[in-house]
Design a protein around this motif. Structure first.
Motif, PDB file in Angstrom:
ATOM      1  N   TYR A  43      -6.510  -0.690  -8.040  1.00 36.68           N
ATOM      2  CA  TYR A  43      -5.692  -0.488  -6.843  1.00 36.68           C
ATOM      3  C   TYR A  43      -5.999   0.870  -6.207  1.00 36.68           C
ATOM      4  CZ  TYR A  43      -1.329   0.656  -4.303  1.00 36.68           C
ATOM      5  OH  TYR A  43      -0.404   1.061  -3.380  1.00 36.68           O
ATOM      6  N   LEU A  44      -6.147   1.901  -7.035  1.00 38.39           N
ATOM      7  CA  LEU A  44      -6.416   3.242  -6.522  1.00 38.39           C
ATOM      8  C   LEU A  44      -7.901   3.501  -6.267  1.00 38.39           C
ATOM      9  CD1 LEU A  44      -3.923   5.247  -8.753  1.00 38.39           C
ATOM     10  CD2 LEU A  44      -3.756   4.864  -6.289  1.00 38.39           C
ATOM     11  N   TYR A  79       2.286   3.122  -2.357  1.00 41.29           N
ATOM     12  CA  TYR A  79       1.891   4.119  -3.354  1.00 41.29           C
ATOM     13  C   TYR A  79       0.534   4.715  -2.997  1.00 41.29           C
ATOM     14  CZ  TYR A  79       1.108   6.398  -7.839  1.00 41.29           C
ATOM     15  OH  TYR A  79       0.866   7.326  -8.811  1.00 41.29           O
ATOM     16  N   TYR A  80      -0.398   3.877  -2.551  1.00 42.02           N
ATOM     17  CA  TYR A  80      -1.731   4.350  -2.170  1.00 42.02           C
ATOM     18  C   TYR A  80      -1.634   5.344  -1.014  1.00 42.02           C
ATOM     19  CZ  TYR A  80      -6.637   4.288  -0.795  1.00 42.02           C
ATOM     20  OH  TYR A  80      -7.919   4.653  -0.469  1.00 42.02           O
ATOM     21  N   GLN A  86     -14.651   3.012   0.286  1.00 38.18           N
ATOM     22  CA  GLN A  86     -14.690   4.463   0.120  1.00 38.18           C
ATOM     23  C   GLN A  86     -15.751   5.028   1.055  1.00 38.18           C
ATOM     24  OE1 GLN A  86     -13.230   6.567  -2.476  1.00 38.18           O
ATOM     25  NE2 GLN A  86     -12.460   5.084  -3.929  1.00 38.18           N
ATOM     26  N   ARG A  98     -10.557   2.074  -4.819  1.00 41.26           N
ATOM     27  CA  ARG A  98     -10.902   0.997  -3.889  1.00 41.26           C
ATOM     28  C   ARG A  98     -12.378   0.993  -3.544  1.00 41.26           C
ATOM     29  NH1 ARG A  98      -5.686  -0.045  -0.267  1.00 41.26           N
ATOM     30  NH2 ARG A  98      -4.230   0.082  -1.986  1.00 41.26           N
ATOM     31  N   ASP A 128       0.793  -1.234   0.000  1.00 45.90           N
ATOM     32  CA  ASP A 128       0.000   0.000   0.000  1.00 45.90           C
ATOM     33  C   ASP A 128       0.824   1.282   0.000  1.00 45.90           C
ATOM     34  OD1 ASP A 128      -2.514  -1.071  -0.208  1.00 45.90           O
ATOM     35  OD2 ASP A 128      -2.878  -1.132   1.950  1.00 45.90           O
ATOM     36  N   ARG A 161      -5.654   0.891 -11.878  1.00 49.87           N
ATOM     37  CA  ARG A 161      -6.876   1.683 -11.671  1.00 49.87           C
ATOM     38  C   ARG A 161      -7.664   1.122 -10.480  1.00 49.87           C
ATOM     39  NH1 ARG A 161     -12.214   2.209 -13.046  1.00 49.87           N
ATOM     40  NH2 ARG A 161     -12.810   4.309 -13.644  1.00 49.87           N
ATOM     41  N   VAL A 203     -10.350   7.342 -11.731  1.00 57.54           N
ATOM     42  CA  VAL A 203      -8.908   7.332 -11.969  1.00 57.54           C
ATOM     43  C   VAL A 203      -8.696   7.349 -13.479  1.00 57.54           C
ATOM     44  CG1 VAL A 203      -6.762   6.049 -11.691  1.00 57.54           C
ATOM     45  CG2 VAL A 203      -8.455   6.048  -9.849  1.00 57.54           C
ATOM     46  N   ALA A 254     -12.074   7.095   1.902  1.00 59.46           N
ATOM     47  CA  ALA A 254     -10.880   6.844   2.707  1.00 59.46           C
ATOM     48  C   ALA A 254     -10.845   7.892   3.810  1.00 59.46           C
ATOM     49  CB  ALA A 254      -9.632   6.935   1.831  1.00 59.46           C
ATOM     50  N   THR A 280      -0.261   8.541  -2.169  1.00 63.12           N
ATOM     51  CA  THR A 280      -1.283   9.247  -2.938  1.00 63.12           C
ATOM     52  C   THR A 280      -2.230   9.996  -2.013  1.00 63.12           C
ATOM     53  OG1 THR A 280      -1.143   7.652  -4.754  1.00 63.12           O
ATOM     54  CG2 THR A 280      -3.160   8.961  -4.616  1.00 63.12           C
ATOM     55  N   LEU A 281      -2.659   9.354  -0.932  1.00 61.25           N
ATOM     56  CA  LEU A 281      -3.526  10.033   0.035  1.00 61.25           C
ATOM     57  C   LEU A 281      -2.816  11.236   0.655  1.00 61.25           C
ATOM     58  CD1 LEU A 281      -5.280   7.035   1.830  1.00 61.25           C
ATOM     59  CD2 LEU A 281      -6.185   8.491  -0.001  1.00 61.25           C
TER      60      LEU A 281
END
Length: 120
Positions: A48-49, A4-5, A54, A51, A2, A46, A72, A56, A8-9
């Motif tokens: 992966y991001l 990268y996720y 939701q 999710r 996680d 796509r 995305v 988040a 990203t957040l």
């Protein structure tokens, strides 16, 4: 994993802080993938991001955020540079985009401003 996720957040939170926007919001992400793996990885990346869990909800620098990733949009890395400078493509019948990364060099030819997948 996680990583990268989560990054990203954090980037979304930083953007919200910079814009002085609401910490409860919806976003559309525009992300790039290396050209060499774009076709085979774009759907998985796509998902992966984007999710199912939701929105988040997370703490970032002691502030609570509630982010819903609505969509995305995926692009080949490097293409965004041309999107920012459409004048580079104007009146050019063919342009070669070269994306030099840490371990890769990706080439994409654009004919009349349209990516030519057969030449990548």
């Amino acid at each position: 994993n996680d990583n990268y996720y989560l990054l990203t957040l954090a980037a979304i939170a930083e953007e919200i802080k910079h814009r002085k926007a609401e910490r409860k919001t919806e976003v559309i992400l525009a992300v790039g993938l290396p050209l060499s793996s774009f076709g085979r990885e774009k759907q998985g990346f796509r998902e992966y991001l984007l999710r199912k869990e939701q929105p988040a909800r997370f703490l970032y620098e002691s502030e609570l955020y509630e982010i819903t990733i609505k969509d995305v949009k995926l692009f080949p890395q490097g293409y965004s540079a041309l999107a920012l400078h459409p004048e580079y493509l104007k009146n050019e019948p063919s342009v070669l985009l070269v994306d030099i990364g840490g371990w890769t060099v990706d080439l994409m030819r654009l004919d009349n401003a349209v990516p030519n997948a057969a030449t990548c």
